[in-house]
Design a protein around this motif. Structure first.
Motif, PDB file in Angstrom:
ATOM      1  N   ARG A 146       0.640  -1.369   0.116  1.00  0.00           N
ATOM      2  CA  ARG A 146      -0.025   0.222   0.029  1.00  0.00           C
ATOM      3  C   ARG A 146       0.960   1.238   0.094  1.00  0.00           C
ATOM      4  O   ARG A 146       0.470   2.303  -0.344  1.00  0.00           O
ATOM      5  N   GLU A 147       2.133   1.332   0.252  1.00  0.00           N
ATOM      6  CA  GLU A 147       2.957   2.341   0.711  1.00  0.00           C
ATOM      7  C   GLU A 147       3.805   2.449  -0.597  1.00  0.00           C
ATOM      8  O   GLU A 147       4.598   3.527  -0.914  1.00  0.00           O
ATOM      9  N   GLY A 148       4.147   1.412  -1.232  1.00  0.00           N
ATOM     10  CA  GLY A 148       5.260   1.383  -2.379  1.00  0.00           C
ATOM     11  C   GLY A 148       5.640  -0.227  -2.944  1.00  0.00           C
ATOM     12  O   GLY A 148       4.617  -0.856  -3.294  1.00  0.00           O
ATOM     13  N   PHE A 149       6.789  -0.564  -2.570  1.00  0.00           N
ATOM     14  CA  PHE A 149       7.045  -1.917  -3.071  1.00  0.00           C
ATOM     15  C   PHE A 149       8.128  -2.411  -2.041  1.00  0.00           C
ATOM     16  O   PHE A 149       8.742  -1.899  -1.319  1.00  0.00           O
ATOM     17  N   LEU A 150       8.041  -3.666  -1.917  1.00  0.00           N
ATOM     18  CA  LEU A 150       8.732  -4.489  -1.195  1.00  0.00           C
ATOM     19  C   LEU A 150       9.731  -5.241  -1.988  1.00  0.00           C
ATOM     20  O   LEU A 150       9.428  -6.315  -2.742  1.00  0.00           O
ATOM     21  N   VAL A 151      11.030  -5.153  -1.923  1.00  0.00           N
ATOM     22  CA  VAL A 151      12.004  -5.708  -2.740  1.00  0.00           C
ATOM     23  C   VAL A 151      13.082  -6.614  -1.702  1.00  0.00           C
ATOM     24  O   VAL A 151      13.460  -6.494  -0.814  1.00  0.00           O
ATOM     25  N   SER A 152      13.294  -7.830  -2.459  1.00  0.00           N
ATOM     26  CA  SER A 152      14.224  -8.898  -2.129  1.00  0.00           C
ATOM     27  C   SER A 152      15.396  -8.524  -2.873  1.00  0.00           C
ATOM     28  O   SER A 152      15.299  -8.759  -4.148  1.00  0.00           O
ATOM     29  N   LEU A 153      16.329  -8.792  -2.154  1.00  0.00           N
ATOM     30  CA  LEU A 153      17.798  -8.389  -3.014  1.00  0.00           C
ATOM     31  C   LEU A 153      19.058  -9.383  -2.099  1.00  0.00           C
ATOM     32  O   LEU A 153      18.773  -9.711  -1.176  1.00  0.00           O
ATOM     33  N   ALA A 154      20.131  -9.563  -2.930  1.00  0.00           N
ATOM     34  CA  ALA A 154      21.255  -9.905  -2.356  1.00  0.00           C
ATOM     35  C   ALA A 154      22.366  -9.076  -2.760  1.00  0.00           C
ATOM     36  O   ALA A 154      22.656  -8.783  -3.820  1.00  0.00           O
ATOM     37  N   GLY A 155      23.618  -9.293  -2.009  1.00  0.00           N
ATOM     38  CA  GLY A 155      24.875  -8.478  -2.197  1.00  0.00           C
ATOM     39  C   GLY A 155      25.561  -8.498  -1.117  1.00  0.00           C
ATOM     40  O   GLY A 155      25.326  -8.464   0.241  1.00  0.00           O
ATOM     41  N   PRO A 156      27.135  -8.030  -1.435  1.00  0.00           N
ATOM     42  CA  PRO A 156      27.809  -7.840  -0.189  1.00  0.00           C
ATOM     43  C   PRO A 156      27.385  -6.588   0.807  1.00  0.00           C
ATOM     44  O   PRO A 156      26.775  -5.696   0.451  1.00  0.00           O
ATOM     45  N   ARG A 157      27.582  -6.948   2.149  1.00  0.00           N
ATOM     46  CA  ARG A 157      27.247  -5.991   3.025  1.00  0.00           C
ATOM     47  C   ARG A 157      28.308  -4.718   3.009  1.00  0.00           C
ATOM     48  O   ARG A 157      29.599  -5.048   3.177  1.00  0.00           O
ATOM     49  N   ASN A 158      27.930  -3.671   2.805  1.00  0.00           N
ATOM     50  CA  ASN A 158      28.961  -2.390   2.707  1.00  0.00           C
ATOM     51  C   ASN A 158      29.931  -2.902   1.756  1.00  0.00           C
ATOM     52  O   ASN A 158      31.177  -2.188   1.960  1.00  0.00           O
ATOM     53  N   ASN A 159      29.654  -3.232   0.836  1.00  0.00           N
ATOM     54  CA  ASN A 159      30.672  -3.785  -0.248  1.00  0.00           C
ATOM     55  C   ASN A 159      31.664  -4.578   0.248  1.00  0.00           C
ATOM     56  O   ASN A 159      32.982  -4.433  -0.199  1.00  0.00           O
TER      57      ASN A 159
END
Length: 306
Positions: free
Chosen positions: A287-300
């Motif tokens: 209702r507010e926008g989008f819920l996104v799932s993602l993956a990647g290194p934390r803080n590069n």
């Protein structure tokens, strides 16, 4: 080959705080349905950056398979066969085949490359994105078509959207249907990778296109978005009548996961050569926008993940 679906027998609301407690229950409700298909699934005939690290470029990734459903409980599954034919397999919620496949036939004169999107409509129809070169056409190899079908599986509209849908070793295709704009009129939105020409070299980007429910293309939302996208996903929000287009970019406008060609929602390392240290999962509207799932290194930091 076999076409396999993993379905839950009941709908469970997504409550992030309850994931741990319901995980075993969801597992108990998982039912696997299989259908034997008439032709083997195709693999990408182009080099894949996504498979580069795992396979050193020696194995082409499978071509994508798309799935969607309509309000009447019909599930459509679109896939590309090794001979180039594009199939739409229709099953019910119990996994039983409803009818013969709807097939777009590839020929030596007009060979289909791949299906790159599927979206079902409120009326029981559906639409496809198909890369389908036609002999005698200028820039034929990158011809991306939008093809609209009615609920009986008959083609009712075919529109040439773009001639730049080349080199899918990078990027994706995605097609969605739903309300869009101030009045929430049903539209299709197509988001896919394109190849442009710079002096002396090709350049990789993406385009976002709007199509009305009758299959008529509207003015493009943009002709060029993320540079060197590895992943492209678009979602229409039924609560806000807005769209969200997400890409992973290693260059323009910045490196990481980009929202609507402008906002970097997850900065990550990129090398401007087809590699970015981030991946997109599923995206759902709220209702507010989008819920996104993602993956990647934390803080590069490549030693830890998010």
């Amino acid at each position: 080959g076999k076409l396999t679906m993993h379905c839950f027998t009941t709908v469970v609301p997504l409550l992030l705080l309850l994931v741990t407690s319901v995980q075993s229950e969801l597992g108990n409700r998982l039912v696997v349905y299989s259908q034997t298909v008439s032709e083997p699934f195709a693999r990408n005939n182009e080099y894949s950056f996504r498979y580069e690290r795992e396979y050193s470029g020696g194995v082409n990734e499978p071509l994508p398979i798309y799935i969607d459903s309509d309000p009447f409980g019909v599930i459509r599954i679109a896939w590309t066969a090794t001979n180039g034919n594009v199939h739409v397999t229709s099953v019910d919620s119990g996994g039983s085949r409803l009818t013969f496949d709807i097939v777009l036939t590839s020929t030596p004169q007009n060979p289909i490359k791949s299906v790159r999107g599927l979206a079902c409509t409120d009326s029981g129809g559906f639409a496809l994105l198909v890369v389908w070169p036609h002999q005698g056409e200028e820039h034929k190899d990158g011809m991306m078509y939008f093809i609209l079908f009615n609920s009986d599986g008959n083609e009712v509209k075919r529109t040439l959207l773009d001639r730049r849908a080349l080199r899918f070793e990078l990027g994706d295709g995605d097609l969605k249907y739903g309300p869009y704009g101030p009045d929430g009129t049903p539209h299709f939105v197509a988001y896919f990778k394109v190849t442009g020409k710079n002096p002396g070299a090709a350049h990789e980007g993406d385009t976002l296109l709007l199509i009305d429910e009758n299959g008529v293309e509207q003015d493009p939302i943009w002709n060029w978005g993320c540079s060197h996208p590895q992943m492209n996903e678009v979602v229409l929000n039924p609560w806000t009548n807005a769209l969200g287009a997400f890409c992973t970019s290693d260059a323009f406008p910045s490196t990481g996961i980009i929202f609507n060609r402008a906002t970097n929602i997850f900065p990550a390392r990129g090398d401007s050569s087809g590699h970015v240290a981030a991946g997109l999962g599923d995206i759902i509207p709220t209702r507010e926008g989008f819920l996104v799932s993602l993956a990647g290194p934390r803080n590069n930091d490549f030693e830890s993940g998010t």
